[in-house]
Scaffold this motif. Structure first.
Motif, PDB file in Angstrom:
ATOM      1  N   ASN A  41       0.823  -1.210   0.000  1.00  0.00           N
ATOM      2  CA  ASN A  41       0.000   0.000   0.000  1.00  0.00           C
ATOM      3  C   ASN A  41       0.860   1.265   0.000  1.00  0.00           C
ATOM      4  O   ASN A  41       0.513   2.260  -0.630  1.00  0.00           O
ATOM      5  CB  ASN A  41      -0.994   0.007   1.174  1.00  0.00           C
ATOM      6  CG  ASN A  41      -0.312  -0.037   2.529  1.00  0.00           C
ATOM      7  OD1 ASN A  41       0.751  -0.629   2.683  1.00  0.00           O
ATOM      8  ND2 ASN A  41      -0.936   0.576   3.515  1.00  0.00           N
ATOM      9  N   LEU A  42       1.985   1.216   0.676  1.00  0.00           N
ATOM     10  CA  LEU A  42       2.899   2.355   0.697  1.00  0.00           C
ATOM     11  C   LEU A  42       3.524   2.565  -0.691  1.00  0.00           C
ATOM     12  O   LEU A  42       3.532   3.685  -1.215  1.00  0.00           O
ATOM     13  CB  LEU A  42       3.984   2.129   1.756  1.00  0.00           C
ATOM     14  CG  LEU A  42       4.870   3.311   2.099  1.00  0.00           C
ATOM     15  CD1 LEU A  42       5.435   3.138   3.500  1.00  0.00           C
ATOM     16  CD2 LEU A  42       6.002   3.467   1.111  1.00  0.00           C
ATOM     17  N   VAL A  43       4.025   1.496  -1.291  1.00  0.00           N
ATOM     18  CA  VAL A  43       4.658   1.587  -2.619  1.00  0.00           C
ATOM     19  C   VAL A  43       3.620   2.049  -3.653  1.00  0.00           C
ATOM     20  O   VAL A  43       3.885   2.944  -4.461  1.00  0.00           O
ATOM     21  CB  VAL A  43       5.293   0.244  -3.025  1.00  0.00           C
ATOM     22  CG1 VAL A  43       5.858   0.317  -4.438  1.00  0.00           C
ATOM     23  CG2 VAL A  43       6.382  -0.153  -2.031  1.00  0.00           C
ATOM     24  N   TRP A  44       2.437   1.467  -3.606  1.00  0.00           N
ATOM     25  CA  TRP A  44       1.390   1.842  -4.566  1.00  0.00           C
ATOM     26  C   TRP A  44       1.007   3.315  -4.410  1.00  0.00           C
ATOM     27  O   TRP A  44       0.723   3.991  -5.393  1.00  0.00           O
ATOM     28  CB  TRP A  44       0.176   0.937  -4.422  1.00  0.00           C
ATOM     29  CG  TRP A  44      -0.935   1.297  -5.366  1.00  0.00           C
ATOM     30  CD1 TRP A  44      -2.190   1.740  -5.036  1.00  0.00           C
ATOM     31  CD2 TRP A  44      -0.909   1.268  -6.799  1.00  0.00           C
ATOM     32  NE1 TRP A  44      -2.923   1.988  -6.169  1.00  0.00           N
ATOM     33  CE2 TRP A  44      -2.158   1.705  -7.261  1.00  0.00           C
ATOM     34  CE3 TRP A  44       0.070   0.922  -7.733  1.00  0.00           C
ATOM     35  CZ2 TRP A  44      -2.470   1.801  -8.614  1.00  0.00           C
ATOM     36  CZ3 TRP A  44      -0.234   1.008  -9.089  1.00  0.00           C
ATOM     37  CH2 TRP A  44      -1.491   1.453  -9.503  1.00  0.00           C
ATOM     38  N   SER A  45       1.021   3.828  -3.184  1.00  0.00           N
ATOM     39  CA  SER A  45       0.652   5.232  -2.976  1.00  0.00           C
ATOM     40  C   SER A  45       1.602   6.170  -3.720  1.00  0.00           C
ATOM     41  O   SER A  45       1.196   7.275  -4.112  1.00  0.00           O
ATOM     42  CB  SER A  45       0.631   5.567  -1.476  1.00  0.00           C
ATOM     43  OG  SER A  45       1.936   5.659  -0.940  1.00  0.00           O
ATOM     44  N   LEU A  46       2.819   5.762  -3.948  1.00  0.00           N
ATOM     45  CA  LEU A  46       3.774   6.561  -4.730  1.00  0.00           C
ATOM     46  C   LEU A  46       3.596   6.325  -6.228  1.00  0.00           C
ATOM     47  O   LEU A  46       3.556   7.267  -7.014  1.00  0.00           O
ATOM     48  CB  LEU A  46       5.207   6.217  -4.318  1.00  0.00           C
ATOM     49  CG  LEU A  46       5.617   6.639  -2.912  1.00  0.00           C
ATOM     50  CD1 LEU A  46       6.922   5.962  -2.518  1.00  0.00           C
ATOM     51  CD2 LEU A  46       5.739   8.149  -2.809  1.00  0.00           C
ATOM     52  N   VAL A  47       3.495   5.059  -6.630  1.00  0.00           N
ATOM     53  CA  VAL A  47       3.414   4.706  -8.049  1.00  0.00           C
ATOM     54  C   VAL A  47       2.155   5.279  -8.692  1.00  0.00           C
ATOM     55  O   VAL A  47       2.189   5.797  -9.805  1.00  0.00           O
ATOM     56  CB  VAL A  47       3.459   3.171  -8.240  1.00  0.00           C
ATOM     57  CG1 VAL A  47       3.132   2.774  -9.667  1.00  0.00           C
ATOM     58  CG2 VAL A  47       4.826   2.631  -7.830  1.00  0.00           C
ATOM     59  N   GLU A 172      11.300   2.508   1.207  1.00  0.00           N
ATOM     60  CA  GLU A 172      11.926   1.883   2.366  1.00  0.00           C
ATOM     61  C   GLU A 172      12.193   2.902   3.475  1.00  0.00           C
ATOM     62  O   GLU A 172      12.038   2.590   4.656  1.00  0.00           O
ATOM     63  CB  GLU A 172      13.190   1.132   1.949  1.00  0.00           C
ATOM     64  CG  GLU A 172      12.852  -0.114   1.146  1.00  0.00           C
ATOM     65  CD  GLU A 172      14.035  -0.802   0.482  1.00  0.00           C
ATOM     66  OE1 GLU A 172      15.192  -0.321   0.631  1.00  0.00           O
ATOM     67  OE2 GLU A 172      13.812  -1.832  -0.192  1.00  0.00           O
ATOM     68  N   ARG A 173      12.549   4.135   3.099  1.00  0.00           N
ATOM     69  CA  ARG A 173      12.704   5.194   4.104  1.00  0.00           C
ATOM     70  C   ARG A 173      11.358   5.474   4.788  1.00  0.00           C
ATOM     71  O   ARG A 173      11.286   5.602   6.009  1.00  0.00           O
ATOM     72  CB  ARG A 173      13.230   6.485   3.470  1.00  0.00           C
ATOM     73  CG  ARG A 173      14.733   6.607   3.478  1.00  0.00           C
ATOM     74  CD  ARG A 173      15.213   8.018   3.203  1.00  0.00           C
ATOM     75  NE  ARG A 173      14.669   8.622   1.992  1.00  0.00           N
ATOM     76  CZ  ARG A 173      15.176   8.486   0.770  1.00  0.00           C
ATOM     77  NH1 ARG A 173      16.262   7.769   0.582  1.00  0.00           N
ATOM     78  NH2 ARG A 173      14.615   9.076  -0.257  1.00  0.00           N
ATOM     79  N   MET A 174      10.298   5.551   4.003  1.00  0.00           N
ATOM     80  CA  MET A 174       8.966   5.792   4.559  1.00  0.00           C
ATOM     81  C   MET A 174       8.536   4.619   5.448  1.00  0.00           C
ATOM     82  O   MET A 174       7.936   4.836   6.510  1.00  0.00           O
ATOM     83  CB  MET A 174       7.945   6.007   3.434  1.00  0.00           C
ATOM     84  CG  MET A 174       8.140   7.315   2.699  1.00  0.00           C
ATOM     85  SD  MET A 174       7.098   7.451   1.224  1.00  0.00           S
ATOM     86  CE  MET A 174       5.468   7.598   1.962  1.00  0.00           C
ATOM     87  N   ALA A 175       8.849   3.400   5.055  1.00  0.00           N
ATOM     88  CA  ALA A 175       8.472   2.213   5.830  1.00  0.00           C
ATOM     89  C   ALA A 175       9.207   2.182   7.170  1.00  0.00           C
ATOM     90  O   ALA A 175       8.629   1.803   8.192  1.00  0.00           O
ATOM     91  CB  ALA A 175       8.752   0.940   5.045  1.00  0.00           C
ATOM     92  N   VAL A 176      10.467   2.584   7.181  1.00  0.00           N
ATOM     93  CA  VAL A 176      11.238   2.606   8.424  1.00  0.00           C
ATOM     94  C   VAL A 176      10.603   3.593   9.401  1.00  0.00           C
ATOM     95  O   VAL A 176      10.484   3.310  10.597  1.00  0.00           O
ATOM     96  CB  VAL A 176      12.720   2.974   8.157  1.00  0.00           C
ATOM     97  CG1 VAL A 176      13.439   3.354   9.428  1.00  0.00           C
ATOM     98  CG2 VAL A 176      13.426   1.815   7.480  1.00  0.00           C
ATOM     99  N   LEU A 177      10.157   4.727   8.907  1.00  0.00           N
ATOM    100  CA  LEU A 177       9.497   5.710   9.771  1.00  0.00           C
ATOM    101  C   LEU A 177       8.211   5.152  10.354  1.00  0.00           C
ATOM    102  O   LEU A 177       7.819   5.492  11.462  1.00  0.00           O
ATOM    103  CB  LEU A 177       9.209   6.996   8.996  1.00  0.00           C
ATOM    104  CG  LEU A 177      10.441   7.769   8.528  1.00  0.00           C
ATOM    105  CD1 LEU A 177      10.033   8.956   7.669  1.00  0.00           C
ATOM    106  CD2 LEU A 177      11.267   8.231   9.720  1.00  0.00           C
ATOM    107  N   ASP A 178       7.553   4.261   9.601  1.00  0.00           N
ATOM    108  CA  ASP A 178       6.302   3.652  10.048  1.00  0.00           C
ATOM    109  C   ASP A 178       6.558   2.445  10.953  1.00  0.00           C
ATOM    110  O   ASP A 178       5.657   1.976  11.633  1.00  0.00           O
ATOM    111  CB  ASP A 178       5.485   3.226   8.811  1.00  0.00           C
ATOM    112  CG  ASP A 178       4.099   2.751   9.175  1.00  0.00           C
ATOM    113  OD1 ASP A 178       3.484   3.324  10.086  1.00  0.00           O
ATOM    114  OD2 ASP A 178       3.636   1.784   8.535  1.00  0.00           O
TER     115      ASP A 178
END
Length: 186
Positions: A41-47, A172-178
């Motif tokens: 969901n995080l990756v798709w939100s960017l793509v 991956e940076r965004m995921a680490v923050l989450d």
């Protein structure tokens, strides 16, 4: 899809299902796969952000939308210096939020990517016990006069690899923050 590309079973199935391009003799095609340590969901939100490719595409400096972000919408992309182009005009061909599929077609610009079409799909997977994402991007493009199929494919694949690496870095940076939790907690 193109000689020299090796895919695992899952990648091959997704490519067969979602990444079919009609190819003429004067075109080249390929598909690239990137495994990202971030949830789908995080990756798709960017793509899926057709209006904001600069969020992860390092060669895009600005994007101006023409349309409402629906199928057929057009974006004017300004390309950073260092590439053999300054602008690209791109049309949204497909946006499927359920299947996580984005399709674009280049319809203009001052570059040599004629009849370029791309499909990006985003698939959930598990990487090192955590939620991850497999991203597949395929393309078809005319081979310009004076270039070989190999040269053209090499150039386009290099651009896509840069975009996918940047997508992975940002995600991956965004995921680490989450602080995504591992799936197998016993």
């Amino acid at each position: 899809m193109n000689g020299g590309d090796a895919y695992g079973l899952m990648e091959a199935q997704y490519i067969w299902r979602h990444h079919r391009h009609e190819i003429r003799d004067d075109q080249c095609t390929s598909a690239l796969v990137k495994h990202i340590k971030a949830p789908v969901n995080l990756v798709w939100s960017l793509v899926r952000r057709f209006d904001k490719p600069q969020k992860y595409k390092p060669f895009v400096s600005r994007c101006i939308m023409k349309g409402d972000l629906g199928i057929g919408s057009v974006r004017e992309v300004n390309v950073k210096s260092g590439l053999p182009a300054t602008t690209s005009t791109e049309r949204l061909e497909l946006l499927d939020d359920e299947e996580h599929i984005l399709g674009i077609k280049i319809v203009g610009g001052d570059h040599r990517l004629k009849n370029y079409s791309s499909i990006i799909t985003v698939h959930p997977e598990v990487i090192e016990g955590r939620l991850g994402t497999m991203v597949i991007e395929s393309f078809v493009v005319d081979v310009p006069e004076g270039n070989t199929e190999d040269e053209t494919c090499y150039f386009v694949k290099a651009l896509i690899q840069c975009n996918l690496k940047s997508l992975a870095d940002v995600s991956e940076r965004m995921a680490v923050l989450d602080q995504t939790e591992p799936i197998n907690r016993y």
